[in-house]
Write a protein that holds these residues in place. Structure first.
Motif, short mmCIF file in Angstrom:
data_model
loop_
_atom_site.label_atom_id
_atom_site.label_comp_id
_atom_site.label_asym_id
_atom_site.label_seq_id
_atom_site.Cartn_x
_atom_site.Cartn_y
_atom_site.Cartn_z
N TRP A 84 1.17 -4.73 -5.57
CA TRP A 84 0.26 -5.80 -5.14
C TRP A 84 0.48 -7.07 -5.96
O TRP A 84 0.46 -8.18 -5.41
CB TRP A 84 -1.19 -5.34 -5.28
CG TRP A 84 -1.52 -4.14 -4.46
CD1 TRP A 84 -1.55 -2.83 -4.89
CD2 TRP A 84 -1.83 -4.10 -3.07
NE1 TRP A 84 -1.88 -2.00 -3.85
CE2 TRP A 84 -2.06 -2.76 -2.72
CE3 TRP A 84 -1.96 -5.09 -2.09
CZ2 TRP A 84 -2.40 -2.36 -1.43
CZ3 TRP A 84 -2.30 -4.71 -0.80
CH2 TRP A 84 -2.51 -3.35 -0.48
N SER A 89 0.83 -1.21 0.00
CA SER A 89 0.00 0.00 0.00
C SER A 89 0.86 1.26 0.00
O SER A 89 0.58 2.22 -0.73
CB SER A 89 -0.95 0.00 1.21
OG SER A 89 -0.23 -0.14 2.43
N LEU A 98 -5.04 4.52 0.68
CA LEU A 98 -3.82 3.71 0.73
C LEU A 98 -3.05 3.97 2.01
O LEU A 98 -2.51 3.04 2.63
CB LEU A 98 -2.95 4.01 -0.49
CG LEU A 98 -3.46 3.51 -1.84
CD1 LEU A 98 -2.62 4.09 -2.97
CD2 LEU A 98 -3.43 1.99 -1.89
N HIS A 126 2.39 1.52 -3.44
CA HIS A 126 1.36 1.96 -4.38
C HIS A 126 1.20 3.48 -4.30
O HIS A 126 1.16 4.19 -5.33
CB HIS A 126 0.05 1.26 -4.06
CG HIS A 126 -1.02 1.46 -5.09
ND1 HIS A 126 -2.16 0.71 -5.13
CD2 HIS A 126 -1.14 2.35 -6.11
CE1 HIS A 126 -2.92 1.11 -6.13
NE2 HIS A 126 -2.33 2.11 -6.73
N ASN A 167 1.82 2.18 -13.77
CA ASN A 167 1.13 1.04 -13.14
C ASN A 167 1.51 0.95 -11.66
O ASN A 167 2.23 0.02 -11.25
CB ASN A 167 1.47 -0.27 -13.85
CG ASN A 167 1.08 -0.25 -15.31
OD1 ASN A 167 -0.04 0.14 -15.67
ND2 ASN A 167 2.00 -0.65 -16.19
N TRP A 174 -0.07 -0.03 -9.15
CA TRP A 174 -0.61 -1.21 -8.47
C TRP A 174 0.30 -2.43 -8.59
O TRP A 174 0.00 -3.50 -8.05
CB TRP A 174 -1.99 -1.55 -9.05
CG TRP A 174 -2.06 -1.40 -10.54
CD1 TRP A 174 -2.55 -0.34 -11.23
CD2 TRP A 174 -1.59 -2.33 -11.54
NE1 TRP A 174 -2.43 -0.54 -12.60
CE2 TRP A 174 -1.84 -1.76 -12.81
CE3 TRP A 174 -0.98 -3.57 -11.48
CZ2 TRP A 174 -1.51 -2.39 -14.00
CZ3 TRP A 174 -0.64 -4.22 -12.67
CH2 TRP A 174 -0.91 -3.63 -13.91
#
Length: 203
Positions: free
Chosen positions: A72, A54, A176, A57, A67, A69
């Protein structure tokens, strides 16, 4: 537990005295408590992974990465593999299966099914993902903390509920940060406290 004691008596071919029975029961209870309390591995593993994912991110979003993400995608499969390997190893080493083990197994299954359902179908609800995730996290922490009578996990569950409610009113980026804070206070810190408590009992 008492079925195990009866099996122990038949195996030995002797009748235990009252004092010996009490000592045996005490050792059984101590063994079971240590097995339950040493489950800190899962809290620490997923706590640190979600915290890093998190926070990473959020950082990548601030840097304009296409990108963000990706954190994760990289970390969650690794956590799944580590959990499966650790779980199989523990099952082979665990000599005593208790009713509490069965309860925690079903609680874990319910938690995972609920979590993945939320993640997969959140778009159907038209809501942000992380507030619902935090509410599900809170359920798992609150129940597991109550089951093993460990107050920091119970408090961690309550914190996740509070931050989950707050996340409904926050932007995605701030969600987040709330998620990172929630796993730090609900998983990582209580997980280290649980591990320290277990190690102190085994010294």
């Amino acid at each position: 537990m008492f079925a195990f004691i009866n099996h122990y008596n038949m195996k030995q071919g002797d009748v235990l005295s009252g004092q010996e029975s009490i000592e045996l029961i005490s050792r059984m209870i101590s063994t079971v408590q240590n097995d339950i309390q040493d489950n800190s591995f899962h809290y620490l593993l997923w706590g640190w992974l979600v915290l890093v994912a998190s926070a990473g991110h959020y950082l990548l979003m601030q840097l304009g990465y296409m990108n963000p993400w990706i954190t994760w995608v990289i970390l969650m499969p690794l956590g799944g593999i580590a959990s499966m390997v650790y779980g199989r190893t523990q099952n082979k080493q665990q000599k005593i299966k208790t009713y509490m083990d069965d309860i925690m197994k079903y609680v874990m299954i319910a938690f995972m099914v609920s979590l993945f359902t939320v993640l997969l179908f959140m778009s159907k609800l038209g809501l942000s993902t992380y507030p619902m995730v935090l509410l599900v996290y809170g359920i798992w922490l609150f129940i597991s903390g109550g089951a093993i009578r460990f107050r920091p996990l119970i408090i961690g569950g309550i914190i996740n509920w509070i931050l989950g409610i707050a996340a409904f009113f926050a932007t995605f980026e701030n969600q987040l940060l709330l998620l990172a804070m929630a796993v730090l206070l609900g998983y990582v810190i209580p997980g280290h406290m649980l591990r320290n408590k277990h190690h102190q009992k085994t010294i």
